[in-house]
Each structure stands twice: as structure tokens, then as C-alpha cells.
Scaffold this motif. Structure first.
Motif, mmCIF file in Angstrom:
data_model
loop_
_atom_site.group_PDB
_atom_site.id
_atom_site.type_symbol
_atom_site.label_atom_id
_atom_site.label_comp_id
_atom_site.label_asym_id
_atom_site.label_seq_id
_atom_site.Cartn_x
_atom_site.Cartn_y
_atom_site.Cartn_z
ATOM 1 N N TYR A 5 -3.468 -4.664 12.982
ATOM 2 C CA TYR A 5 -2.432 -4.017 13.792
ATOM 3 C C TYR A 5 -1.042 -4.484 13.391
ATOM 4 C CZ TYR A 5 0.187 -2.268 17.741
ATOM 5 O OH TYR A 5 1.094 -1.597 18.501
ATOM 6 N N ILE A 6 -0.119 -3.539 13.306
ATOM 7 C CA ILE A 6 1.298 -3.871 13.079
ATOM 8 C C ILE A 6 2.139 -2.842 13.835
ATOM 9 C CG2 ILE A 6 1.544 -2.454 10.968
ATOM 10 C CD1 ILE A 6 3.288 -4.781 9.819
ATOM 11 N N ASN A 7 3.328 -3.263 14.305
ATOM 12 C CA ASN A 7 4.242 -2.313 14.965
ATOM 13 C C ASN A 7 5.608 -2.394 14.292
ATOM 14 O OD1 ASN A 7 5.429 -4.651 15.922
ATOM 15 N ND2 ASN A 7 4.467 -4.517 17.937
ATOM 16 N N SER A 8 6.615 -1.771 14.881
ATOM 17 C CA SER A 8 7.925 -1.718 14.217
ATOM 18 C C SER A 8 8.549 -3.110 14.108
ATOM 19 C CB SER A 8 8.863 -0.757 14.956
ATOM 20 O OG SER A 8 9.104 -1.202 16.270
ATOM 21 N N LEU A 52 7.130 -4.609 10.992
ATOM 22 C CA LEU A 52 7.780 -4.000 9.827
ATOM 23 C C LEU A 52 9.160 -4.612 9.608
ATOM 24 C CD1 LEU A 52 7.002 -0.190 10.337
ATOM 25 C CD2 LEU A 52 5.868 -1.753 8.751
ATOM 26 N N ASP A 73 -5.944 2.034 5.614
ATOM 27 C CA ASP A 73 -5.256 3.324 5.434
ATOM 28 C C ASP A 73 -4.463 3.755 6.664
ATOM 29 O OD1 ASP A 73 -7.378 4.069 6.928
ATOM 30 O OD2 ASP A 73 -7.960 5.785 5.695
ATOM 31 N N TYR A 74 -4.919 3.367 7.854
ATOM 32 C CA TYR A 74 -4.131 3.772 9.027
ATOM 33 C C TYR A 74 -2.841 2.957 9.133
ATOM 34 C CZ TYR A 74 -6.454 -0.067 11.648
ATOM 35 O OH TYR A 74 -6.941 -1.273 12.072
ATOM 36 N N ILE A 75 -2.816 1.788 8.500
ATOM 37 C CA ILE A 75 -1.573 1.006 8.469
ATOM 38 C C ILE A 75 -0.672 1.514 7.341
ATOM 39 C CG2 ILE A 75 -0.631 -1.315 8.013
ATOM 40 C CD1 ILE A 75 -2.860 -2.410 9.797
ATOM 41 N N GLU A 108 -0.280 4.469 6.622
ATOM 42 C CA GLU A 108 0.414 5.621 7.196
ATOM 43 C C GLU A 108 1.723 5.205 7.885
ATOM 44 O OE1 GLU A 108 -1.785 7.652 10.218
ATOM 45 O OE2 GLU A 108 -0.415 9.340 10.246
ATOM 46 N N VAL A 109 1.697 4.023 8.526
ATOM 47 C CA VAL A 109 2.904 3.520 9.188
ATOM 48 C C VAL A 109 3.998 3.254 8.156
ATOM 49 C CG1 VAL A 109 3.837 1.582 10.524
ATOM 50 C CG2 VAL A 109 1.637 2.557 11.146
ATOM 51 N N VAL A 136 5.303 6.778 7.172
ATOM 52 C CA VAL A 136 6.138 7.415 8.205
ATOM 53 C C VAL A 136 7.504 6.738 8.299
ATOM 54 C CG1 VAL A 136 6.336 7.809 10.697
ATOM 55 C CG2 VAL A 136 4.175 8.274 9.547
ATOM 56 N N SER A 137 7.534 5.426 8.097
ATOM 57 C CA SER A 137 8.808 4.698 8.188
ATOM 58 C C SER A 137 9.622 4.814 6.902
ATOM 59 C CB SER A 137 8.544 3.222 8.503
ATOM 60 O OG SER A 137 7.744 2.648 7.486
#
Lengths: 110, 148
Positions: free
Chosen positions: A52-55, A58, A82-84, A86-87, A90-91
Motif C-alpha cells: 500500500y502507498i498513498n500520495s 509518493l 501492478d495496482y501500485i 497504476e498510482v 496516474v500521478s
């Protein structure tokens, strides 16, 4: 969250496992700042165990990028799920960080 | 059959991630949601609740944040209700994508930008001194592969 630090070919590798929630991110930020202050110029984040990672997480990566850019250093990331990934896309950060599938690829590519 | 909806109350004084993350995981497991969808829901809640707590209150009091997660016809809805300052997500500034990253002084706006990309539909209203945010996300195997 657990962090493991190692060094190979002059590159400092920080393996981050588990969740980069608020507490985890704070711990990683402290670690990264200590590494940068200790003179690290090549930093590889191994996220193969990261769930898990959030803004905020980042932001710590960007901070290390900004600091290392000034001293012609390098920062790269390997093993993201792969779902990370994507973050990162998107950023827009996928265009800034070198993202490698495996740690070995990163070590030879950096 | 698992319940199609779960509601819970947190407050701005709690470590909210540790409150809602297990609930999202549990709801996701009960309804066999793809890993990627669970991540998107967790990330959206995280960014929005962090935003509320960081910027939403002009006082130091304890405030409730009410969340409902529901599933109907392959659409997950998250409802967040809080009594913080008005925050219209549609008026939130976007990140400064046109400035090179090494020159960006502010990295703000990325959390909300991520949320807008993780869900399919967002509705905001201000009612009786409360922000009410509805996020809708369509669940389908094609857009969220189970092993993704």
C-alpha cells in the motif's frame, strides 16, 4: 511496515514491506532523510513487498528525487505490484522515476 | 450472504487508516472484490479522510466522520459525511503537471487527483453544515482483474 537497508554496487537499497500508511510513510521519510544527509547519492526503493502507498508516500519519493537531482544522484524503484504501478501512472511519476521489474534489472540499469 | 452495506463512525482524533482499512478489507473479502478494487477504495478513503482531518477544522475539537460502504448491482458506493469546513472536491486545485517535478514547489493536489482517477463517479453536496461525498465505483472482472 518493515524496512531493510542494504548496499550493492554503491547503490543503497531500501526494501519496504507492508503498508506505507501515515505511520509507515513517516518512518520511511525519516530513513530517507537520514540516508540523504549521510551522503547517499544512489537510492533504490525495492517495493516488491509493498502492499500500500498513498500520495504522502509518493511525496517522500519525490523529495528524494528532488534532493538527488541537485547532486546528480539517482533514484529508482523496483518490483512494484501492478495496482501500485497504476498510482505512478496516474500521478505522472512513472515518467520521472526509473521503474524496474526486478532488483537485478535496477542494479544493472542504474 | 454477506451484508451489502457497512457503516461506521470515526473521529478526527483517531488514526483513521487503522479504523477503516480492516473494514474495507473485510467488506472486500465478504463480497469477493478484486484486490485492485479494494486498493482503490482504501486509497480513496485514505486521501479524502486525511484531507478532512488535515485541513477541515478551524477548532481543536473532536468531530465525527461517518462512512458507509455499500454494494449494489456491481457498483460500490462510499458515502462520507463530515462537519468540517465546506470542501467541494470539484473545486480542488489539480497538481501543477506543467511544471517539471524538480522545480515544483508544491506537491499538493495529488491525493485528490488520485481519488478522481480511482472511482467512476463523484457527487458532492453541502447540506445542514455537512459535506456529503458519494463515490461510485463499478466492479467488473474486466476492468479489475482478480489477480490485479
Amino acid at each position: 511496515m518493515a524496512m531493510t537497508e542494504s548496499k550493492e554496487k554503491g547503490i543503497i537499497i531500501l526494501a519496504v514491506d507492508g503498508n506505507l500508511d501515515a505511520d509507515g510513510t513517516l518512518a520511511m521519510e525519516e530513513k530517507v532523510l537520514a540516508l540523504l544527509e549521510g551522503g547517499a547519492t544512489q537510492l533504490l526503493f525495492d517495493f516488491s513487498g509493498l502492499d500500500y502507498i498513498n500520495s504522502s508516500g509518493l511525496r517522500v519519493l519525490v523529495l528524494s528525487y528532488q534532493r538527488l537531482k541537485k547532486v546528480s544522484g539517482k533514484v529508482a524503484i523496483c518490483g512494484v505490484k501492478d495496482y501500485i504501478q497504476e498510482v505512478f501512472e496516474v500521478s505522472g511519476y512513472d515518467k520521472i522515476f526509473s521503474l524496474y521489474a526486478e532488483r537485478a534489472d535496477a542494479l544493472s540499469g542504474m | 450472504m454477506a451484508d451489502n452495506s457497512v457503516s461506521f463512525r470515526m473521529t478526527n482524533k483517531q488514526n483513521c487508516f487503522k479504523c477503516f482499512q480492516p473494514k474495507v478489507e473485510e467488506f472486500g473479502a465478504a463480497h469477493d472484490l478484486p484486490t485492485k478494487a479494494i486498493f482503490h477504495l482504501t486509497l480513496s478513503l485514505d486521501e479524502l479522510v486525511t484531507n478532512i482531518i488535515s485541513y477541515g477544522y478551524a477548532d481543536y475539537d473532536e468531530h465525527p466522520i461517518d462512512v458507509t460502504i455499500s454494494l449494489s448491482d456491481d457498483v460500490i458506493t462510499i458515502r462520507i459525511e463530515d462537519d468540517s469546513e465546506p470542501f467541494n472536491i470539484f473545486e480542488a486545485p489539480e497538481p501543477t503537471f506543467d511544471v517539471p517535478l524538480e522545480d515544483r514547489e508544491s506537491l499538493g493536489g495529488m491525493g485528490i487527483h488520485l481519488v478522481k482517477n480511482m472511482v467512476d463517479e463523484i457527487d458532492y453536496k453541502r447540506e445542514d453544515g455537512k459535506n456529503i461525498l458519494l463515490l461510485k465505483k463499478k466492479i467488473c472482472e474486466k476492468c479489475c482483474p482478480a489477480d490485479g
